[in-house]
Design a protein around this motif. Sequence first.
Motif, PDB file in Angstrom:
ATOM      1  N   ASN A   1       0.677  -1.223   0.345  1.00  0.00           N
ATOM      2  CA  ASN A   1      -0.593   0.173  -0.102  1.00  0.00           C
ATOM      3  C   ASN A   1       0.962   1.700  -0.374  1.00  0.00           C
ATOM      4  N   LEU A   2      -0.013   2.121   0.038  1.00  0.00           N
ATOM      5  CA  LEU A   2       1.359   3.384  -0.002  1.00  0.00           C
ATOM      6  C   LEU A   2       1.803   4.075   1.124  1.00  0.00           C
ATOM      7  N   PHE A   3       1.324   3.546   2.493  1.00  0.00           N
ATOM      8  CA  PHE A   3       1.961   3.933   2.857  1.00  0.00           C
ATOM      9  C   PHE A   3       3.273   2.739   3.783  1.00  0.00           C
ATOM     10  N   GLU A   4       3.290   1.855   3.347  1.00  0.00           N
ATOM     11  CA  GLU A   4       3.936   0.572   2.893  1.00  0.00           C
ATOM     12  C   GLU A   4       5.268   1.191   1.909  1.00  0.00           C
ATOM     13  N   ALA A   5       4.700   2.069   0.752  1.00  0.00           N
ATOM     14  CA  ALA A   5       5.671   2.375   0.261  1.00  0.00           C
ATOM     15  C   ALA A   5       6.325   3.606   1.156  1.00  0.00           C
ATOM     16  N   ALA A   6       5.825   4.425   0.563  1.00  0.00           N
ATOM     17  CA  ALA A   6       6.389   5.599   1.447  1.00  0.00           C
ATOM     18  C   ALA A   6       7.010   5.772   2.841  1.00  0.00           C
ATOM     19  N   ALA A   7       7.112   4.596   4.193  1.00  0.00           N
ATOM     20  CA  ALA A   7       7.910   4.103   4.510  1.00  0.00           C
ATOM     21  C   ALA A   7       9.271   3.651   4.219  1.00  0.00           C
ATOM     22  N   THR A   8       9.119   2.779   3.484  1.00  0.00           N
ATOM     23  CA  THR A   8       9.626   2.369   2.595  1.00  0.00           C
ATOM     24  C   THR A   8      11.070   3.356   1.976  1.00  0.00           C
ATOM     25  N   PHE A   9      10.291   4.346   0.697  1.00  0.00           N
ATOM     26  CA  PHE A   9      11.350   5.071   0.030  1.00  0.00           C
ATOM     27  C   PHE A   9      11.765   6.247   0.793  1.00  0.00           C
ATOM     28  N   VAL A  10      11.058   6.308   2.186  1.00  0.00           N
ATOM     29  CA  VAL A  10      11.667   7.246   3.295  1.00  0.00           C
ATOM     30  C   VAL A  10      13.010   7.240   3.977  1.00  0.00           C
TER      31      VAL A  10
ATOM     32  N   TRP B   1       6.169   0.625  -6.298  1.00  0.00           N
ATOM     33  CA  TRP B   1       5.446  -0.075  -5.493  1.00  0.00           C
ATOM     34  C   TRP B   1       3.978   0.209  -5.827  1.00  0.00           C
ATOM     35  N   VAL B   2       4.214   1.649  -6.053  1.00  0.00           N
ATOM     36  CA  VAL B   2       2.610   2.543  -6.057  1.00  0.00           C
ATOM     37  C   VAL B   2       2.804   3.838  -7.638  1.00  0.00           C
ATOM     38  N   SER B   3       2.349   4.535  -7.481  1.00  0.00           N
ATOM     39  CA  SER B   3       2.031   5.650  -8.953  1.00  0.00           C
ATOM     40  C   SER B   3       3.050   6.816  -7.472  1.00  0.00           C
ATOM     41  N   PRO B   4       4.022   7.500  -8.832  1.00  0.00           N
ATOM     42  CA  PRO B   4       4.247   8.662  -7.873  1.00  0.00           C
ATOM     43  C   PRO B   4       2.960   9.351  -7.570  1.00  0.00           C
ATOM     44  N   GLU B   5       1.268   9.833  -7.820  1.00  0.00           N
ATOM     45  CA  GLU B   5       0.683  10.833  -7.174  1.00  0.00           C
ATOM     46  C   GLU B   5       0.976   9.725  -5.740  1.00  0.00           C
ATOM     47  N   ALA B   6       0.556   8.128  -5.833  1.00  0.00           N
ATOM     48  CA  ALA B   6       0.347   7.363  -4.241  1.00  0.00           C
ATOM     49  C   ALA B   6       1.302   8.228  -3.200  1.00  0.00           C
ATOM     50  N   LEU B   7       3.256   8.209  -4.485  1.00  0.00           N
ATOM     51  CA  LEU B   7       3.759   8.025  -2.858  1.00  0.00           C
ATOM     52  C   LEU B   7       4.230   9.159  -2.769  1.00  0.00           C
ATOM     53  N   SER B   8       3.916  10.211  -3.355  1.00  0.00           N
ATOM     54  CA  SER B   8       4.272  11.818  -3.468  1.00  0.00           C
ATOM     55  C   SER B   8       3.099  12.039  -1.427  1.00  0.00           C
ATOM     56  N   PHE B   9       2.044  11.535  -1.576  1.00  0.00           N
ATOM     57  CA  PHE B   9       1.007  11.616  -0.957  1.00  0.00           C
ATOM     58  C   PHE B   9       1.475  11.230   0.303  1.00  0.00           C
ATOM     59  N   GLY B  10       1.463   9.201   0.438  1.00  0.00           N
ATOM     60  CA  GLY B  10       1.899   8.700   1.364  1.00  0.00           C
ATOM     61  C   GLY B  10       3.578   9.028   2.497  1.00  0.00           C
ATOM     62  N   VAL B  11       4.072  10.321   1.674  1.00  0.00           N
ATOM     63  CA  VAL B  11       5.203  11.442   1.901  1.00  0.00           C
ATOM     64  C   VAL B  11       5.282  12.139   2.837  1.00  0.00           C
ATOM     65  N   GLY B  12       4.295  12.263   2.016  1.00  0.00           N
ATOM     66  CA  GLY B  12       3.739  13.715   2.744  1.00  0.00           C
ATOM     67  C   GLY B  12       2.888  13.213   4.028  1.00  0.00           C
ATOM     68  N   GLU B  13       1.931  12.478   3.953  1.00  0.00           N
ATOM     69  CA  GLU B  13       1.451  12.053   5.349  1.00  0.00           C
ATOM     70  C   GLU B  13       2.459  11.908   6.254  1.00  0.00           C
ATOM     71  N   LEU B  14       3.525  11.405   5.880  1.00  0.00           N
ATOM     72  CA  LEU B  14       4.624  10.592   7.281  1.00  0.00           C
ATOM     73  C   LEU B  14       5.213  11.968   7.498  1.00  0.00           C
ATOM     74  N   ALA B  15       5.242  13.039   6.504  1.00  0.00           N
ATOM     75  CA  ALA B  15       5.785  13.637   7.410  1.00  0.00           C
ATOM     76  C   ALA B  15       5.443  14.244   8.139  1.00  0.00           C
ATOM     77  N   CYS B  16       3.849  14.561   7.632  1.00  0.00           N
ATOM     78  CA  CYS B  16       3.019  15.702   8.921  1.00  0.00           C
ATOM     79  C   CYS B  16       2.884  14.721  10.217  1.00  0.00           C
ATOM     80  N   ARG B  17       2.473  13.334   9.970  1.00  0.00           N
ATOM     81  CA  ARG B  17       2.246  12.823  11.051  1.00  0.00           C
ATOM     82  C   ARG B  17       3.933  12.576  11.825  1.00  0.00           C
ATOM     83  N   ALA B  18       4.921  12.799  11.695  1.00  0.00           N
ATOM     84  CA  ALA B  18       6.815  12.853  11.692  1.00  0.00           C
ATOM     85  C   ALA B  18       6.351  14.342  12.843  1.00  0.00           C
ATOM     86  N   VAL B  19       6.226  14.912  11.628  1.00  0.00           N
ATOM     87  CA  VAL B  19       6.534  16.980  12.571  1.00  0.00           C
ATOM     88  C   VAL B  19       5.369  16.134  13.308  1.00  0.00           C
ATOM     89  N   ILE B  20       4.208  15.848  13.715  1.00  0.00           N
ATOM     90  CA  ILE B  20       3.220  16.104  14.913  1.00  0.00           C
ATOM     91  C   ILE B  20       3.806  15.136  15.884  1.00  0.00           C
TER      92      ILE B  20
END
Length: 102
Positions: free
Chosen positions: A34-43, A60-79
């Motif tokens: 899923n996009l969150f696994e892809a984002a976590a692995t990518f980051v 693993w996912v489309s570039p748009e989905a990866l971008s969304f997942g990376v952004g979501e991960l960044a938000c959660r990390a900052v919080i």
Amino acid sequence: MTDMFGIIRRAVNPGRKDGRPAGATKAPERRQHNLFEAAATFVAASAEDDQERMDEASGWVSPEALSFGVGELACRAVIALARERGESPDAVARDLLGLTAE
């Protein structure tokens, strides 16, 4: 003569045995990421400067989905860091990027 037809039949239809169709072969199943696994692995790979893992996660996912997942991960990390430090998310984000506080 009938042997010759059997040879030709097997050559044309290699999946048939004794005149019967062979059972369907399944392609090996690929695990869906899923996009969150892809984002976590990518980051994580990016932080470790592991280009091979970054490329793998990118597929693993489309570039748009990866971008969304990376952004979501960044938000959660900052919080999470803001709560841990007792600071605002804005202050933490600016500090992480080396920006001056406003």
